[in-house]
Scaffold this active site. Structure first.
Site, PDB file in Angstrom:
ATOM      1  N   LEU A   1      26.688  18.115  12.669  1.00 28.74           N
ATOM      2  CA  LEU A   1      27.565  18.972  13.481  1.00 28.74           C
ATOM      3  C   LEU A   1      26.805  20.190  13.983  1.00 28.74           C
ATOM      4  O   LEU A   1      27.100  21.321  13.635  1.00 28.74           O
ATOM      5  CB  LEU A   1      28.803  19.397  12.683  1.00 28.74           C
ATOM      6  CG  LEU A   1      29.875  18.344  12.507  1.00 28.74           C
ATOM      7  CD1 LEU A   1      31.063  18.907  11.755  1.00 28.74           C
ATOM      8  CD2 LEU A   1      30.323  17.776  13.844  1.00 28.74           C
ATOM      9  N   HIS A   2      25.781  19.936  14.793  1.00 30.29           N
ATOM     10  CA  HIS A   2      25.035  21.020  15.413  1.00 30.29           C
ATOM     11  C   HIS A   2      25.638  21.329  16.776  1.00 30.29           C
ATOM     12  O   HIS A   2      26.722  20.857  17.091  1.00 30.29           O
ATOM     13  CB  HIS A   2      23.548  20.663  15.488  1.00 30.29           C
ATOM     14  CG  HIS A   2      22.910  20.632  14.128  1.00 30.29           C
ATOM     15  ND1 HIS A   2      22.498  21.762  13.477  1.00 30.29           N
ATOM     16  CD2 HIS A   2      22.680  19.601  13.277  1.00 30.29           C
ATOM     17  CE1 HIS A   2      22.028  21.436  12.281  1.00 30.29           C
ATOM     18  NE2 HIS A   2      22.123  20.127  12.139  1.00 30.29           N
ATOM     19  N   ALA A   3      24.970  22.080  17.600  1.00 36.15           N
ATOM     20  CA  ALA A   3      25.523  22.664  18.825  1.00 36.15           C
ATOM     21  C   ALA A   3      26.347  21.713  19.700  1.00 36.15           C
ATOM     22  O   ALA A   3      27.509  21.969  19.948  1.00 36.15           O
ATOM     23  CB  ALA A   3      24.404  23.298  19.637  1.00 36.15           C
TER      24      ALA A   3
ATOM     25  N   ALA B   1      29.286  19.863  17.766  1.00 35.59           N
ATOM     26  CA  ALA B   1      30.228  20.888  17.300  1.00 35.59           C
ATOM     27  C   ALA B   1      31.008  21.450  18.479  1.00 35.59           C
ATOM     28  O   ALA B   1      32.217  21.691  18.376  1.00 35.59           O
ATOM     29  CB  ALA B   1      29.480  22.005  16.576  1.00 35.59           C
TER      30      ALA B   1
ATOM     31  N   VAL C   1      22.305  14.248  14.521  1.00 34.24           N
ATOM     32  CA  VAL C   1      21.997  15.665  14.290  1.00 34.24           C
ATOM     33  C   VAL C   1      23.084  16.378  13.489  1.00 34.24           C
ATOM     34  O   VAL C   1      23.015  17.587  13.284  1.00 34.24           O
ATOM     35  CB  VAL C   1      21.763  16.416  15.622  1.00 34.24           C
ATOM     36  CG1 VAL C   1      20.531  15.884  16.321  1.00 34.24           C
ATOM     37  CG2 VAL C   1      22.984  16.362  16.515  1.00 34.24           C
TER      38      VAL C   1
END
Length: 85
Positions: free
Chosen positions: A14-16, A19, A12
């Protein structure tokens, strides 16, 4: 100043979640940590800055570290991203 680069392998990007893990780790060090990807930069200690970069799987991110603990941070953060991102 220290730096290293890493190609993101997390599906995915550097999503939620990834990150958040990165920001939590970056906040452990007493130095500035900046991420660069293409023409964007972000403070690695701020979740919104990191997620707003829109880094996706396969993109190279450069980590720039400067300050008091840059040597320790570079070594440990490099290991962290290889294991988690």
């Amino acid at each position: 100043m220290k730096q290293f680069s890493y190609v993101i392998k997390e599906p995915v990007g550097l999503h939620a979640r990834p990150a958040g893990l990165l920001v939590r780790q970056a906040n452990e060090y007493h130095c500035s940590i900046t991420l660069k990807c293409k023409d964007k930069t972000a403070d690695a200690k701020k979740i919104l800055a990191v997620t707003n970069m829109g880094v996706t799987k396969g993109q190279e991110v450069v980590f720039l570290l400067e300050g008091e603990e840059e040597d320790k941070a570079c070594e440990e953060l490099k290991k962290f991203v290889e294991e988690n991102l």
